[in-house]
Design a protein around this motif. Structure first.
Motif, PDB file in Angstrom:
ATOM      1  N   GLU A  30       0.835  -1.196   0.000  1.00 12.27           N
ATOM      2  CA  GLU A  30       0.000   0.000   0.000  1.00 12.27           C
ATOM      3  C   GLU A  30       0.874   1.251   0.000  1.00 12.27           C
ATOM      4  OE1 GLU A  30      -2.248  -0.556   3.526  1.00 12.27           O
ATOM      5  OE2 GLU A  30      -3.755  -1.819   2.556  1.00 12.27           O
ATOM      6  N   LYS A  31       0.428   2.263  -0.686  1.00 15.67           N
ATOM      7  CA  LYS A  31       1.179   3.512  -0.750  1.00 15.67           C
ATOM      8  C   LYS A  31       0.921   4.322   0.514  1.00 15.67           C
ATOM      9  CE  LYS A  31       2.075   7.530  -3.683  1.00 15.67           C
ATOM     10  NZ  LYS A  31       1.706   8.261  -4.917  1.00 15.67           N
ATOM     11  N   THR A  32       1.991   4.680   1.218  1.00 17.39           N
ATOM     12  CA  THR A  32       1.868   5.525   2.397  1.00 17.39           C
ATOM     13  C   THR A  32       2.892   6.646   2.285  1.00 17.39           C
ATOM     14  OG1 THR A  32       3.546   4.484   3.810  1.00 17.39           O
ATOM     15  CG2 THR A  32       1.378   3.403   3.707  1.00 17.39           C
ATOM     16  N   LYS A  33       2.892   7.531   3.268  1.00 16.90           N
ATOM     17  CA  LYS A  33       3.858   8.640   3.252  1.00 16.90           C
ATOM     18  C   LYS A  33       5.260   8.176   3.629  1.00 16.90           C
ATOM     19  CE  LYS A  33       2.771  10.062   8.000  1.00 16.90           C
ATOM     20  NZ  LYS A  33       2.271  11.177   8.838  1.00 16.90           N
ATOM     21  N   PHE A  34       5.375   6.921   4.090  1.00 17.46           N
ATOM     22  CA  PHE A  34       6.661   6.385   4.520  1.00 17.46           C
ATOM     23  C   PHE A  34       7.302   5.529   3.436  1.00 17.46           C
ATOM     24  CE2 PHE A  34       4.031   6.750   8.393  1.00 17.46           C
ATOM     25  CZ  PHE A  34       4.815   7.627   9.117  1.00 17.46           C
TER      26      PHE A  34
ATOM     27  N   ILE B 185     -13.808   6.952   5.726  1.00 19.72           N
ATOM     28  CA  ILE B 185     -12.637   7.834   5.698  1.00 19.72           C
ATOM     29  C   ILE B 185     -13.055   9.278   5.943  1.00 19.72           C
ATOM     30  CG2 ILE B 185     -10.865   8.822   4.185  1.00 19.72           C
ATOM     31  CD1 ILE B 185     -10.584   6.019   2.931  1.00 19.72           C
ATOM     32  N   LEU B 186     -14.125   9.699   5.285  1.00 23.63           N
ATOM     33  CA  LEU B 186     -14.621  11.063   5.463  1.00 23.63           C
ATOM     34  C   LEU B 186     -15.135  11.284   6.878  1.00 23.63           C
ATOM     35  CD1 LEU B 186     -16.507  11.583   2.072  1.00 23.63           C
ATOM     36  CD2 LEU B 186     -14.319  12.578   2.759  1.00 23.63           C
ATOM     37  N   ASP B 187     -15.911  10.319   7.378  1.00 27.31           N
ATOM     38  CA  ASP B 187     -16.426  10.436   8.749  1.00 27.31           C
ATOM     39  C   ASP B 187     -15.293  10.430   9.762  1.00 27.31           C
ATOM     40  OD1 ASP B 187     -18.945  10.460   7.692  1.00 27.31           O
ATOM     41  OD2 ASP B 187     -19.493   8.433   8.322  1.00 27.31           O
ATOM     42  N   GLY B 188     -14.269   9.620   9.492  1.00 29.12           N
ATOM     43  CA  GLY B 188     -13.124   9.548  10.393  1.00 29.12           C
ATOM     44  C   GLY B 188     -12.375  10.868  10.475  1.00 29.12           C
ATOM     45  N   GLU B 189     -12.226  11.533   9.331  1.00 32.92           N
ATOM     46  CA  GLU B 189     -11.542  12.829   9.302  1.00 32.92           C
ATOM     47  C   GLU B 189     -12.256  13.838  10.198  1.00 32.92           C
ATOM     48  OE1 GLU B 189     -11.240  14.049   5.270  1.00 32.92           O
ATOM     49  OE2 GLU B 189      -9.604  12.683   4.780  1.00 32.92           O
ATOM     50  N   GLU B 190     -13.592  13.827  10.172  1.00 31.81           N
ATOM     51  CA  GLU B 190     -14.376  14.750  10.999  1.00 31.81           C
ATOM     52  C   GLU B 190     -14.175  14.481  12.481  1.00 31.81           C
ATOM     53  OE1 GLU B 190     -18.428  14.502   9.835  1.00 31.81           O
ATOM     54  OE2 GLU B 190     -18.098  15.364   7.827  1.00 31.81           O
ATOM     55  N   LYS B 191     -13.812  13.236  12.806  1.00 32.67           N
ATOM     56  CA  LYS B 191     -13.628  12.854  14.212  1.00 32.67           C
ATOM     57  C   LYS B 191     -12.157  12.849  14.615  1.00 32.67           C
ATOM     58  CE  LYS B 191     -17.880  10.125  14.341  1.00 32.67           C
ATOM     59  NZ  LYS B 191     -18.397  10.754  13.114  1.00 32.67           N
ATOM     60  N   GLY B 192     -11.306  13.411  13.754  1.00 34.11           N
ATOM     61  CA  GLY B 192      -9.887  13.527  14.083  1.00 34.11           C
ATOM     62  C   GLY B 192      -9.095  12.249  13.912  1.00 34.11           C
TER      63      GLY B 192
ATOM     64  N   GLU C 208      -6.595   8.923   7.942  1.00 33.63           N
ATOM     65  CA  GLU C 208      -7.046   8.007   6.885  1.00 33.63           C
ATOM     66  C   GLU C 208      -6.364   6.648   7.028  1.00 33.63           C
ATOM     67  OE1 GLU C 208      -6.795   7.594   2.006  1.00 33.63           O
ATOM     68  OE2 GLU C 208      -6.840   9.595   2.928  1.00 33.63           O
ATOM     69  N   GLU C 209      -5.080   6.666   7.388  1.00 36.14           N
ATOM     70  CA  GLU C 209      -4.333   5.413   7.543  1.00 36.14           C
ATOM     71  C   GLU C 209      -4.973   4.520   8.609  1.00 36.14           C
ATOM     72  OE1 GLU C 209       0.235   3.909   8.554  1.00 36.14           O
ATOM     73  OE2 GLU C 209      -0.325   6.018   8.788  1.00 36.14           O
ATOM     74  N   PHE C 210      -5.350   5.136   9.733  1.00 34.20           N
ATOM     75  CA  PHE C 210      -5.967   4.365  10.811  1.00 34.20           C
ATOM     76  C   PHE C 210      -7.325   3.817  10.403  1.00 34.20           C
ATOM     77  CE2 PHE C 210      -9.012   4.410  14.374  1.00 34.20           C
ATOM     78  CZ  PHE C 210      -8.473   3.368  15.123  1.00 34.20           C
ATOM     79  N   VAL C 211      -8.140   4.669   9.790  1.00 33.32           N
ATOM     80  CA  VAL C 211      -9.486   4.240   9.375  1.00 33.32           C
ATOM     81  C   VAL C 211      -9.397   3.088   8.375  1.00 33.32           C
ATOM     82  CG1 VAL C 211     -11.595   4.945   8.170  1.00 33.32           C
ATOM     83  CG2 VAL C 211     -10.561   6.465   9.858  1.00 33.32           C
ATOM     84  N   LEU C 212      -8.465   3.188   7.428  1.00 40.49           N
ATOM     85  CA  LEU C 212      -8.288   2.114   6.447  1.00 40.49           C
ATOM     86  C   LEU C 212      -7.927   0.801   7.132  1.00 40.49           C
ATOM     87  CD1 LEU C 212      -6.365   3.921   3.564  1.00 40.49           C
ATOM     88  CD2 LEU C 212      -8.590   2.817   3.376  1.00 40.49           C
ATOM     89  N   LYS C 213      -6.965   0.843   8.046  1.00 43.99           N
ATOM     90  CA  LYS C 213      -6.543  -0.376   8.735  1.00 43.99           C
ATOM     91  C   LYS C 213      -7.692  -0.962   9.556  1.00 43.99           C
ATOM     92  CE  LYS C 213      -1.542   0.291   9.241  1.00 43.99           C
ATOM     93  NZ  LYS C 213      -0.434   0.439  10.201  1.00 43.99           N
ATOM     94  N   LEU C 214      -8.397  -0.086  10.262  1.00 42.82           N
ATOM     95  CA  LEU C 214      -9.484  -0.542  11.132  1.00 42.82           C
ATOM     96  C   LEU C 214     -10.583  -1.227  10.344  1.00 42.82           C
ATOM     97  CD1 LEU C 214     -10.933  -0.637  13.868  1.00 42.82           C
ATOM     98  CD2 LEU C 214     -11.817   1.651  13.381  1.00 42.82           C
TER      99      LEU C 214
END
Length: 360
Positions: A172-176, A326-333, A336-342
């Motif tokens: 998966e493409k990440t910032k790392f 992903i969008l809902d997760g952003e609103e809750k702080g 995206e990486e965490f929401v995808l994994k979860l």
């Protein structure tokens, strides 16, 4: 492998009031380059100078290190600066040459850790050595393989052991460059709390601009030290140019890092922490309760699909859910990486439940 405080003795013997710092170029390129960098790092918090002598590259044709001649340069740098010297070894032949040139710290790279036969060969060559030996995590996220590499060295009578967390490859493409997968390193730390744990932010990030951020995060997780690639002219380095910093920048990074206490004995802190952790415990229990209820719904979906002979995987529905979460997760702080994994984990568990019902 025994887990006792003697595992930390080699690190304690440095008598440092700050985390251990290992620094130097990705690759030894010339004698002049090695000596210049070593002298720039001499009067700093760096205790160990690192330089790659043999460089395993993913594809042939690139610079694969200067070879044994570079070990003489390290010997000279040690004589002139007093810094300990470190390099990577991947074969018994590398070990033999490194020991002949009195290299103080040897590390096993990620590509080697993944191969138990290669690690055993190195362990046999290092039998009962008093050198410090560090093991990088394997390329793939496999805690057992990482532990196994350390155990092979321990069983060979090597007592001065440590591990380096350099991140893990992912499709998966990440910032790392290599995803940190912090939990794997934390799991290692929990199993063997007395084996020193060192962060390699250079290989995790692949980007010099992110070195400070990842190093600070590691120190916040009680890491014992850092290994940071450092070059007098990073942009023109012969390997991994983008992730190397100048000696001046390295010193700035070290100065700006915050070293946190492991705990605080004050009653006010402990009382507040107890209440907050109690809240966390309740919320975690609620999360598990909700996930259990969700899987019961997945069971009902599986039963309906079985009745109507419908495939388990519904890609359109899954992609719609993922985008919304992903969008809902952003609103809750939530990142995206965490929401995808979860939600990938939840989705996989749901599929397993439905598969069990359809094929049961």
């Amino acid at each position: 492998m025994e887990n006792n405080k003697e595992n930390r003795k080699w690190l304690n013997d440095f008598n440092l009031n700050h985390p251990l710092v290992i620094a130097g170029p990705c690759s030894a390129e010339t004698e002049e380059q090695v000596l210049k960098i070593a002298h720039e790092l001499k009067d700093s918090k760096v205790s160990v100078f690192r330089a790659g002598i043999w460089k395993p590259r993913t594809r042939p044709g690139g610079f694969e290190g200067v070879g044994a001649i570079g070990l003489k340069w390290l010997q000279k740098a040690k004589a002139e600066t007093g810094l300990l010297m470190a390099t990577e070894v991947a074969t018994a032949a590398h070990v033999k040459l490194a020991l002949e040139h009195d290299i103080d710290v040897l590390w096993i790279g990620a590509r080697t850790t993944v191969n138990p036969f290669a690690v055993q060969e190195i362990a046999d060559a290092l039998q009962n050595t008093d050198k410090i030996v560090l093991v990088k995590n394997p390329v793939n996220p496999d805690l057992a393989l990482w532990i196994g590499g350390v155990e092979r060295l321990y069983n060979a009578g090597i007592k001065k052991l440590g591990v380096i967390h350099r991140g893990f490859s992912t499709y998966e493409k990440t910032k790392f460059r290599n995803n940190p997968e912090w939990q794997i390193a934390i799991d290692f730390q929990n199993k063997f709390p007395n084996i020193p744990l060192i962060i390699d932010p250079s290989h995790i990030t692949g980007n010099r601009e992110m070195i400070f951020q990842v190093t600070q995060e590691a120190l916040d997780l009680n890491y014992d030290g850092m290994i940071i690639e450092t070059h007098i002219d990073p942009d023109n380095a012969w390997s991994d140019a983008a992730q190397q910093v100048t000696p001046t920048k390295l010193k700035e990074i070290i100065f700006d890092l915050t070293i946190r206490k492991e705990t605080d004995e004050a009653d006010d802190y402990n009382n507040k922490m107890t209440k907050l952790r109690s809240n966390i415990d309740v919320l975690d229990a609620n999360l598990l309760e909700l996930l259990g209820k969700r899987m019961k719904v997945a069971d009902k979906i599986g039963a309906l699909k079985k009745e109507k002979n419908v495939a388990v995987l519904q890609n359109k529905r899954w992609n719609e859910i993922l985008g919304k979460m992903i969008l809902d997760g952003e609103e809750k702080g939530l990142s995206e990486e965490f929401v995808l994994k979860l939600f990938k984990a939840i989705h996989q568990e749901s599929i397993a439940h439905q598969e069990k019902i359809i094929n049961g």
